[in-house]
Design an enzyme around this catalytic site. Structure first.
Site, PDB file in Angstrom:
ATOM      1  N   GLN A   1      -2.626  -9.122  -6.181  1.00  0.00           N
ATOM      2  CA  GLN A   1      -1.859  -8.420  -5.867  1.00  0.00           C
ATOM      3  C   GLN A   1      -0.780  -8.236  -4.852  1.00  0.00           C
ATOM      4  OE1 GLN A   1      -4.543  -4.215  -6.056  1.00  0.00           O
ATOM      5  NE2 GLN A   1      -5.447  -5.923  -5.551  1.00  0.00           N
TER       6      GLN A   1
ATOM      7  N   ASP B   1       0.959  -0.840   0.260  1.00  0.00           N
ATOM      8  CA  ASP B   1       0.137   0.098   0.078  1.00  0.00           C
ATOM      9  C   ASP B   1       0.960   1.413   0.243  1.00  0.00           C
ATOM     10  OD1 ASP B   1      -1.862  -1.667   0.540  1.00  0.00           O
ATOM     11  OD2 ASP B   1      -2.663  -0.770   2.391  1.00  0.00           O
TER      12      ASP B   1
ATOM     13  N   GLY C   1      -5.253  -1.104  -1.564  1.00  0.00           N
ATOM     14  CA  GLY C   1      -4.727   0.669  -0.815  1.00  0.00           C
ATOM     15  C   GLY C   1      -6.176   1.141   0.050  1.00  0.00           C
TER      16      GLY C   1
ATOM     17  N   GLU D   1      -9.401   0.162  -2.677  1.00  0.00           N
ATOM     18  CA  GLU D   1     -10.971  -0.254  -1.759  1.00  0.00           C
ATOM     19  C   GLU D   1     -11.248   0.194  -0.416  1.00  0.00           C
ATOM     20  OE1 GLU D   1      -8.721  -3.705   0.461  1.00  0.00           O
ATOM     21  OE2 GLU D   1      -6.719  -2.545   0.337  1.00  0.00           O
TER      22      GLU D   1
HETATM   23  O1  F6P Z   1      -2.255  -3.505   4.061  1.00  0.00           O
HETATM   24  C1  F6P Z   1      -1.630  -4.885   2.761  1.00  0.00           C
HETATM   25  C2  F6P Z   1      -3.252  -5.210   2.605  1.00  0.00           C
HETATM   26  O2  F6P Z   1      -2.714  -5.381   1.160  1.00  0.00           O
HETATM   27  C3  F6P Z   1      -4.428  -4.128   2.075  1.00  0.00           C
HETATM   28  O3  F6P Z   1      -4.374  -3.348   1.031  1.00  0.00           O
HETATM   29  C4  F6P Z   1      -5.773  -5.164   2.749  1.00  0.00           C
HETATM   30  O4  F6P Z   1      -6.582  -4.047   3.024  1.00  0.00           O
HETATM   31  C5  F6P Z   1      -5.015  -6.175   3.624  1.00  0.00           C
HETATM   32  O5  F6P Z   1      -3.839  -5.982   3.511  1.00  0.00           O
HETATM   33  C6  F6P Z   1      -5.529  -7.086   3.504  1.00  0.00           C
HETATM   34  O6  F6P Z   1      -5.069  -8.227   4.279  1.00  0.00           O
HETATM   35  P1  F6P Z   1      -5.712  -9.686   3.981  1.00  0.00           P
HETATM   36  O7  F6P Z   1      -4.566 -10.281   4.248  1.00  0.00           O
HETATM   37  O8  F6P Z   1      -5.924  -9.902   5.735  1.00  0.00           O
HETATM   38  O9  F6P Z   1      -6.615  -9.876   3.158  1.00  0.00           O
END
Ligand code: F6P
Length: 366
Positions: A292, A146, A189, A241
Site C-alpha cells: 500500500q 493513514d 491504519g 491493522e
Molecule cells: O504510518 C503509516 C504506516 O503505514 C502505518 O499504517 C503502519 O503501521 C506503519 O506505517 C508501518 O511502518 P513500517 O514501515 O515501520 O513497517
C-alpha cells in the site's frame, strides 16, 4: 551559488507522491535561483552532515528530478525512527536515546539554510514543531497514507493507497465468489480507519473493522450468515491493522523495540481464527502491508503533491514559517503546524463516511 539556500527532507513512512513533491520544489525554486539541499533519510542527514546513504545530502538539480514524477518512494530516502530528541545510538553494547537536536540546529546554521521544507505525517510534524521552537525555519507538508494528521482534507499518497486496496478487493471478490469463502483483507491504519473505510466503500466490502470502533464478533457472523441465507455464500471483510475486539488490544508482531514504532500485524488472522469455528465457509487472510505504500502515484496524488510543493516554496519566500501547507478543497492554505498536531485525526462517530458505510449495509462490528 544561488540567491538563497533551502533544505528539503522527507520523514516518516514513505508514500506515493513524495517524488512528485520533490520535483515540484526543485522546479519552483529554479526560477527564483534558489539552491535546494536534498537532506538524506529524514533528519539523519542534518544530524550528521557526513551521513551517507546511496547519495548523501546533495544540492538537487534538474537531472535529479527529471523523471521522478511518476515514481513511488522518495529519492531522498526516509525513516520513521529518526527523532533527534530521542536519537538511538549504541553505547557499550546497549541502545540508548540521546538528544541531538542542538547538533541538528548547528548544522542547519552552518549550511546557511534559510528554511526547510519538512514533509511528514503526525509524528514528523511533532518533531518539526519542536525544531521550530528552537528557531529552525520550517514549512511543513502533510504526508500520510493513514490520514491521521489533522489540518488538511487530504495528504498525497492516500488516494493511491486506496486504489491499491480497491484493486486487491476486486480480485479477492472474484476468488471469494468462486470458492464460497470469507476473504479477510488486512490493511494499514494504525490508529485511524480511513484507508479501511474508503477501501470498503470503493471495493464493495461487506464487513469493515476499524481502530475507532472496537468490534464484536456476533454482528460480523450475523452478516456472513445473512448473506449465505440470501444465496451469497461469500463475504469480504476489510480489517485495519489497528482494529481490536471490544475489551481487547491491537495485534502486535512482537514485543516493543526502543526507538521504534510497535509493529502491528495479525488483526486479520485473529478475525479469521475467531470466525472459522462458527462457519461452514473457509476463511482466507490477505495482508496487504507495504504494497500500500509503494507504486506510482495516481493523478490526484501527483497533482496534490505538485500543488503542495509550489505552495511550500512560496511560503518560504514569504517567510511564512511554523506553518504547514494544507488542502482546504479547492484551495491550498497555510495552517499552523501546532494546529495540525493539536488533536489526532480519527474517523469521527458522526462522520458521513461511517453513515454511508452503514447505509449501504457494511457491517462495522458494532
Ligand atoms: O504510518 C503509516 C504506516 O503505514 C502505518 O499504517 C503502519 O503501521 C506503519 O506505517 C508501518 O511502518 P513500517 O514501515 O515501520 O513497517
Amino acid at each position: 551559488m544561488g540567491s538563497r539556500r533551502i533544505g528539503l527532507l522527507t520523514a516518516g513512512g514513505d508514500c506515493p507522491g513524495l517524488n512528485a513533491l520533490i520535483r515540484a520544489v526543485v522546479l519552483a525554486a529554479a526560477p527564483r535561483r534558489w539552491d535546494v539541499l536534498g537532506i538524506e533519510d529524514a533528519t539523519n542527514g542534518l544530524v550528521d552532515l557526513e551521513y551517507h546513504r546511496p547519495l548523501g545530502n546533495h544540492w538537487l538539480t534538474f537531472d535529479d528530478v527529471e523523471d521522478i514524477l511518476a515514481r513511488g518512494g522518495t529519492i531522498l530516502g526516509t525513516s520513521n525512527k529518526s527523532d533527534p530528541f530521542h536519537y538511538v545510538v549504541q553505547r557499550d553494547g546497549h541502545r540508548v536515546e540521546v538528544d541531538v537536536s542542538d547538533r541538528m540546529m548547528e548544522n542547519y546554521r552552518a549550511l546557511g539554510l534559510e528554511g526547510i521544507i519538512w514533509v511528514g505525517g503526525d509524528g514528523s510534524m511533532r518533531i518539526a514543531q519542536r525544531m521550530g521552537e528552537k528557531g529552525m525555519h520550517i514549512v511543513g507538508v502533510p504526508k500520510t497514507i493513514d490520514l491521521d494528521l489533522g489540518g488538511t482534507d487530504y495528504s498525497f499518497g492516500f488516494h493511491t493507497a486506496v486504489e491499491t486496496i480497491t484493486s486487491a478487493v476486486d480480485r479477492l471478490q472474484d476468488t471469494a465468489e468462486s470458492h464460497d469463502r470469507v476473504m479477510i483483507v488486512e490493511v494499514m491504519g494504525r490508529d485511524a480507519g480511513f484507508l479501511a473505510l474508503h477501501g470498503a466503500l470503493a471495493g464493495g466490502a461487506h464487513i469493515c473493522l476499524i481502530p475507532e470502533l472496537p468490534y464484536r464478533i456476533e454482528p460480523v457472523l450475523a452478516k456472513i450468515r445473512e448473506r449465505c441465507n440470501d444465496g451469497l455464500p461469500y463475504s469480504i471483510a476489510i480489517v485495519a491493522e489497528g482494529a481490536a475486539p471490544a475489551g481487547g488490544a491491537p495485534s502486535y508482531a512482537g514485543p516493543p523495540v526502543p526507538g521504534e514504532m510497535p509493529k502491528l500485524l495479525g488483526a486479520g488472522a485473529r478475525l479469521g481464527t475467531e470466525l472459522e469455528p462458527h462457519l461452514d465457509l473457509d476463511t482466507r487472510v490477505t495482508v496487504l502491508g507495504h504494497v500500500q505504500r509503494g507504486g506510482s502515484p495516481n493523478q490526484f496524488d501527483r497533482i496534490l503533491a505538485t500543488r503542495f510543493g509550489v505552495a511550500a516554496v512560496e511560503a518560504i519566500e514569504r517567510g511564512d514559517f511554523g506553518r504547514m501547507v494544507s488542502l482546504r478543497t479547492p484551495d491550498i492554505v497555510m495552517v499552523p503546524i501546532s494546529e495540525a498536531i493539536a488533536k489526532p485525526r480519527r474517523v469521527e462517530p458522526s462522520s458521513s463516511l461511517l453513515h454511508a458505510a452503514r447505509s449501504v449495509g457494511v457491517e462495522l462490528g458494532e
